[in-house]
Design an enzyme around this catalytic site. Structure first.
Site, PDB file in Angstrom:
ATOM      1  CB  SER A 150      -5.069 -13.427  -0.988  1.00  0.00           C
ATOM      2  OG  SER A 150      -6.051 -12.542  -0.592  1.00  0.00           O
ATOM      3  CE1 TYR A 164      -1.219  -9.750  -0.897  1.00  0.00           C
ATOM      4  CE2 TYR A 164      -3.665  -9.840  -1.119  1.00  0.00           C
ATOM      5  CZ  TYR A 164      -2.390 -10.314  -0.494  1.00  0.00           C
ATOM      6  OH  TYR A 164      -2.596 -11.157   0.448  1.00  0.00           O
TER       7      TYR A 164
END
Length: 260
Positions: A150, A164
């Protein structure tokens, strides 16, 4: 060598984790439409089966429910695939989780859930699929592993999604490390770091008009990512065109992090 079929992936067999929704389903459709037999897995069986039925209009799509957050779950899933296939050309590690909480309140269970699915699952899926991947690839036509990272593992998102952020940074480094070790086994490993795509993970943004407009204002291309964007990048990484690309993370974000 002919350059006519540089992006030809027809006849290959792929596994896509987290394939029942979001970019996992988008990549699965892109592979199917280009002649790949695709296995998709996810934890929620009913949703997974419905997605496989929907995707079957584009090619041979097989759903096998699985929990990729534990080694036992990964082993059980690999065993089911092994009953059906003696080799796997493509493994896309896409299953992911997120957790948002202020730093003072961030819970251990949230941290562990995100790390288990976003990092541990990738490593052990690669480990357990190694025999099938080695059976498919060689130096001239390597098997392919694509890990989904990401942009939030590359830059600070500004959101309280600490696990995350850490997990996706880990995916970038793990991809580079594993890629070097598996290259001689006839396996290419690379990653994609997506920006804003419509998915379950981004529905709080996508379902809010103001947040959507604000987010898109930060993207030079002026829109969210679409199915062709993620599928096209995945197809490139699975095709002869990328045979010499090893251990790289491709940022796919419409230019968002280039503006920082």
């Amino acid at each position: 060598m002919s350059m006519k079929n540089l992006f030809d992936i027809s006849g290959k067999v792929a596994v896509v984790s987290g394939g029942s929704s979001g970019i996992g389903a988008m990549m699965a459709q892109g592979l199917l439409e280009n002649g790949v037999k695709v296995y998709i897995t996810a934890r929620k069986a009913e949703r997974l089966m419905a997605k496989a039925e929907e995707l079957s209009q584009f090619g041979e799509c097989i759903a096998i429910p699985g929990d990729m957050s534990s080694v036992e779950g990964i082993e059980a899933f690999v065993a089911e695939v092994s009953k059906r296939e003696d080799k796997i050309d493509i493994l896309i590690n896409n299953a992911g989780a997120n957790w948002s909480a202020p730093i003072a309140d961030f819970p251990e269970k949230g941290w562990d859930k995100v790390m288990d699915i976003n990092v541990k699952a990738i490593f052990f899926a690669i480990q357990k699929f190694l025999p099938l991947l080695k059976a498919a690839g060689d130096n001239d036509d390597p098997a392919r592993i694509i890990n989904i990272a990401s942009i939030n593992g590359i830059r600070n998102s500004g959101m309280p999604t600490y696990a995350y952020t850490a997990s996706k940074s880990a995916v970038v480094q793990l991809t580079e490390h594993v890629a070097v070790d598996l290259c001689s086994a006839g396996i290419n490993v690379n990653a994609i770091a997506p920006g804003l795509f419509p998915s379950d993970m981004t529905k709080q943004i996508v379902d809010n008009d103001e947040l959507t407009k604000f987010s898109i204002s930060k993207i030079p291309r002026g829109r969210m990512g679409g199915p062709g964007d993620i599928a096209g990048t995945a197809i490139f990484l699975c095709s002869p065109a990328s045979a010499w690309m090893i251990g790289q993370t491709i940022v796919l974000d419409g230019g968002m992090i280039s503006t920082a």
